[in-house]
Design an enzyme around this catalytic site. Sequence first.
Site, mmCIF file in Angstrom:
data_model
loop_
_atom_site.group_PDB
_atom_site.id
_atom_site.type_symbol
_atom_site.label_atom_id
_atom_site.label_comp_id
_atom_site.label_asym_id
_atom_site.label_seq_id
_atom_site.Cartn_x
_atom_site.Cartn_y
_atom_site.Cartn_z
ATOM 1 N N ILE A 498 57.410 122.033 75.119
ATOM 2 C CA ILE A 498 56.240 122.379 74.300
ATOM 3 C C ILE A 498 55.229 121.244 74.262
ATOM 4 O O ILE A 498 54.185 121.355 73.624
ATOM 5 C CB ILE A 498 56.661 122.745 72.863
ATOM 6 N N GLY A 502 53.520 110.278 77.824
ATOM 7 C CA GLY A 502 54.041 109.164 78.607
ATOM 8 C C GLY A 502 55.455 108.796 78.195
ATOM 9 O O GLY A 502 56.233 108.276 78.996
ATOM 10 N N ASP A 616 45.221 107.663 64.881
ATOM 11 C CA ASP A 616 45.026 108.760 65.834
ATOM 12 C C ASP A 616 44.913 110.089 65.105
ATOM 13 O O ASP A 616 45.543 111.082 65.472
ATOM 14 C CB ASP A 616 46.176 108.797 66.848
#
Length: 833
Positions: A498, A502, A616
């Site tokens: 899903i 990295g 983020d």
Amino acid sequence: MMGGGGSRIVICVLLTVLILAFLSSGFTPVDNYLIDCGSPTNTTVGGRVFVADDSASIFLSTPKSTLASSSKSVTSGDNSPLYQTARIFDETSKYSFPIRQPGRHWIRLYFNPFVSGSYDMSSASFDVSTPNHVFLSNFSVKTSVVKEFSANVTSKDLVITFTPSGNSFAFLNALEVVSVPDELITDDAETFNPAGRLKGLSWQALETVYRVNMGGPTVSFENDTLGRTWVPDKSYLIGNNLAINVSNIAAVKYVGGGATRDSAPNAVYGTAIGMNSENDPNSNFNVTWEFNVNPGFQFLVRFHFCDILSSSLNYLYFNVYIDSWLVAENLDPSGFANALAVAFYKDFVTAATVSNKLRVSIGPTKTIPGAYPNAILNGLEIMKMNNSLGSLSGPAPDVSDSSSKKNVGVIVGLSIGAVILVVLAGIFLVFCRKRRRLARQGNSKMWIPLSINGGNSHTMGSKYSNGTTATLDSNLGYCIPFAAVHEATNNFDESWVIGIGGFGKVYKGVLNDGTKVAVKRGNPRSQQGLAEFQTEIEMLSQFRHRHLVSLIGYCDEKNEMILIYEYMENGTLKSHLYGSGSPSLCWKDRLEICIGAARGLHYLHTGYAKAVIHRDVKSANILLDENLMAKVADFGLSKTGPEIDQTHVSTAVKGSFGYLDPEYFRRQQLTEKSDIYSFGVVLFEVLCARPVIDPSLPREMVNLAEWAMKWQKRGQLEEIIDPTLVGKVRPDSLRKFGETAEKCLADFGVDRPSMGDVLWNLEYALQLQEAVVPGDPEDNSINMIGELSPQINNFSHTDSSVSAAKFEASSVDDLSGVSMSRVFSQLVKSEGR
């Protein structure tokens, strides 16, 4: 097998003599090896002589290989004689070429699969590498292709190794190793970072991904001094009607300090794409090209310019973009040498890409009075740069949509990466031995609890209320054996993937008690992924909150690093806003989701001794459960905030394109106000249901934050909202929501609200949306809410003590899992294991 030194020298001389005519009008390479693999005779292609395989076998060391030939290629697209023969390698084999002139060299590998005997080359899988770099990893090919690499060779020999994958084999149709002019790739280039130019580029290994002739036809290697092929731009152009071809090859001039004929041929600089403005002085659009790229890598993008359009100096001014970044503003091609039709190029290094698309755009400038709206581009080269592990292939380090993961992965980076991997491997080994020893000593506690109450904390309540906390008496919240993880993911079934990053892959899973989970499987080869993996463990081992994605368990057997999270049934907020076909959200649901996310971020900023800055924040990192309750995810970039006596943390810029705080980008000084800015972008994204960056739109609409702020300041935000919301948002709720987003996007962090203030105002916007009062609903709703919350209309006057009191209870509740840090202490501390 390798032969004597005398015959080796003879072959070198023979090769040089055979191809001396190559590039006779341009650069003459000192090292020039051209081999037609598998061919019994020399092959001449475009005036270049590829020597027979037997003549070149002196450079080949192979335990077992086979020569193959076919009169008919499997693919019909290319009938080059180089593709009719091949050498097949059943075991690891090496080509070793003597290097007479150290420096950058082309390495061009020709592949065209065909069937020869028992070998079907379309099924081959193999690696190609040099001692310092991996060019191809688990490579397979179904059609003819030339893979072009370049690397700075400093040793006396260039060794190229072909390694079959598993029980497969490798093959090669033709090979080139050719010297490149030193000045072709300079040591530095412009970057997106305002700090200046990037150094060390000359040591970077590169793969040519695209080489495009804008506005012109294919330029074959025969017409290029360095044997390159330039393809037309039409298949990459978005909106052909916006572009017009320009041609004036005879006008091209090369002057000192600019481009040379080795930079690009006349046929490239003498053609261009311009804006099809149809003589409209008010034209305002960009011409854009889109290219498929591998996410996670940095790219060297070279723009070739030559003003073959203008009739006078200083007439043509335009802007140049890579994705959403303005990389050249008010560019005047005639100003380079104060002359028309002078060829030159500009290099830019991107941040590590977050998408599999890279867009390049040119468009008019509005800052030069009287400038006619036009722009041109003559040629473009896009070259992939090796990552910090020296690789140009395979999974790249996860960038989490990062705008600046690393500079160039030079030799130092490679060395550091190797050291980190060795240290982590040692930590794993020590810890595993310790666990086995404890087991032998009769330790029956095979499962280590992650929280003090022995289970995973789940929430019962509304999508944004405080709710209550309950525990599950199940096998959640424990160190989960690898066998159980293996079974839960159906043996890591690829169809259950899903997400990919990295660090590795994320699988959907089902535990044996029926609990759905998300399984993040770490990739030990990814230095960047491991670093972010460790950060995520450290963060989630300290915090438990209903609006942060919960860590259910972990597994560290068999050299694995696996985290198991609660499964979020409805995926990402982003997927419900645009692009995926997921059901659209009503305004109430959107407000509740924003409130939930704000609660999670507020807890990060205030629920611990020092603030934790997510770094983020974006719609893709806000996940939704089966009840659409929002939970903030992905803490791989998170960082602890400043000490009490400090105002910020100085750190390299990390974040996501379109969401990144410009003050943080400029100053590289991180505070929790950087999360506030990113969340403000999310608020407009929720309202408008469109990507935060979309270069295909008119220039003023490319950046969502800038575009929405213009409408907000006009008081006309309703003009740009998601069409599915039109007529369904109460004006005062929209006004309060827009004001909140506007405050979040203040240029300076000091002017932005705290996340507690943002949360307060979002709850107020929800109250305004739901208020139903007899009479005039809008006016009365404002009065009613104003009486309930008299101080929440102005961020600067909000009573912070009231906000703190409001969240105190939930903060205490959500610290119940802080003891998890004990469980993970051996994972996150260097002295552990």
